[in-house]
Design a protein around this motif. Sequence first.
Motif, PDB file in Angstrom:
ATOM      1  N   THR A  14       0.806  -1.214   0.000  1.00 52.91           N
ATOM      2  CA  THR A  14       0.000   0.000   0.000  1.00 52.91           C
ATOM      3  C   THR A  14       0.836   1.258   0.000  1.00 52.91           C
ATOM      4  N   ASP A  66     -16.898   6.376  -6.994  1.00 50.11           N
ATOM      5  CA  ASP A  66     -16.046   6.298  -8.181  1.00 50.11           C
ATOM      6  C   ASP A  66     -16.284   7.439  -9.153  1.00 50.11           C
ATOM      7  N   ASP A 135       1.074   8.530  -1.918  1.00 46.35           N
ATOM      8  CA  ASP A 135       1.081   8.277  -3.359  1.00 46.35           C
ATOM      9  C   ASP A 135       0.362   9.361  -4.144  1.00 46.35           C
ATOM     10  N   SER A 159      -7.523  10.893  -4.255  1.00 46.69           N
ATOM     11  CA  SER A 159      -6.578  10.513  -5.311  1.00 46.69           C
ATOM     12  C   SER A 159      -5.635   9.400  -4.896  1.00 46.69           C
ATOM     13  N   SER A 160      -5.784   8.873  -3.687  1.00 45.94           N
ATOM     14  CA  SER A 160      -4.802   7.947  -3.124  1.00 45.94           C
ATOM     15  C   SER A 160      -5.269   6.495  -3.122  1.00 45.94           C
ATOM     16  N   ASP A 161      -4.443   5.618  -3.692  1.00 43.09           N
ATOM     17  CA  ASP A 161      -4.705   4.180  -3.613  1.00 43.09           C
ATOM     18  C   ASP A 161      -4.495   3.664  -2.196  1.00 43.09           C
ATOM     19  N   THR A 164      -7.642   4.263  -0.320  1.00 41.83           N
ATOM     20  CA  THR A 164      -8.648   3.302  -0.779  1.00 41.83           C
ATOM     21  C   THR A 164      -8.422   1.940  -0.140  1.00 41.83           C
ATOM     22  N   HIS A 165      -7.158   1.541  -0.008  1.00 38.95           N
ATOM     23  CA  HIS A 165      -6.832   0.268   0.646  1.00 38.95           C
ATOM     24  C   HIS A 165      -7.361   0.256   2.079  1.00 38.95           C
ATOM     25  N   CYS A 317       6.915   5.872  -5.482  1.00 37.42           N
ATOM     26  CA  CYS A 317       5.674   6.626  -5.645  1.00 37.42           C
ATOM     27  C   CYS A 317       5.597   7.340  -6.989  1.00 37.42           C
ATOM     28  N   TYR A 320       2.854   6.452  -9.495  1.00 40.83           N
ATOM     29  CA  TYR A 320       1.482   6.910  -9.319  1.00 40.83           C
ATOM     30  C   TYR A 320       1.243   8.269  -9.959  1.00 40.83           C
TER      31      TYR A 320
END
Length: 366
Positions: A14, A66, A135, A159-161, A164-165, A317, A320
């Motif tokens: 992550t 989304d 990220d 905007s961050s994965d 989201t994780h 990073c 990304y």
Amino acid sequence: MTKTNHKINRKILTDGHTSVTGNCSMKKEQVVNCQFSVWYPIFKKHTIKSVILPLPQNVIDYLQDDGTLVVSGSDNNIQQTHTNSSDSDIQWSDDETTSTATAPEFPEFTSTVLETINALGGRVFPKLNWSAPKDASWIALNSSLECQNLSDILLLFKSSDFITHDLVHPFVQCSDQDSPDPVINYELVLRKWSELIPGGEFRCFVKENKLIAISQRDYTQYYPHILEHKEKISQAIQDFFSRNIQYKFLDEDSVLDVYIDSKGKVWLIDLNPFGEVTDSLLFTWEELTSGGGIDQQQESPAFRCTTSEVTVQPSPCLSYRIPRDFVDLSTGEDAYKLIDFLKLKKSQQEESDEEEEEEEEEEAQQ
């Protein structure tokens, strides 16, 4: 870095790095215990001043949506109106008069966040229960995680994965998948902004309440002072751990991120699960777990750092990020780029239409 001959499986973490799957069996309870609101009260005097705010459900829903990213430029609702001008060939809307973009509003939460930020000095570093949006720094106008209002925070989070994780599958790499997922109360963590020098950050691996390994945190860069003073740095971290951390956390296995300031004082920055979800940096998880290459009976922890500029690597990073022009277009930071882009698209469409007409005329003549 020590090489191993073991066959290993790689997975993306992550925080954007690639690590290896070892023998450690991370439990869901360990992940729960590494939430900021769990460990912060225990080690409050050894870390950066922070405030924890419950995250409202409507904000969580917005972060998980989304749909198109729309974030206000301030803490008030923004409306962008375009009227006819010298660029009359650009069609801003169907009626050629007005186009409005409305940002989501969370008035009560916005007020609470702003009061908290002001109480922390006007600038904060945001994160959720576990992760910070490292990220997504590329999308911020200052290319930093420094935030001054809720809009700054939402832009990074959306905007961050990594964020989201946290929201979607925080327990995905746990070994006890058959057990029900614990209920998580999501929180916004606001940390007083501090200028941390990457060369002062280190990751510490704790197994059975013993500090077994220390890695340079920003391993993609070479810092001569780390190599020169590694024994002194290692000893300072060991002293800090034995005095302030050892036997005080809820789990006997954990991963600590610490920072050594210009005066040599060690600070706790973060606390992570001892498992593949956490980047092992200059080690591998096979080395860190039982039967690996790290001797847990050794008197001092293994210490690794980047030893020369030859081994310097790009930041993980970077993968990304998107081109700066794309960011300018998406945020409206450069209106001229947007106008040029629209003109280009219109010109391309006209050329395409002309080509189709010519082809139709040629077919008709045949």
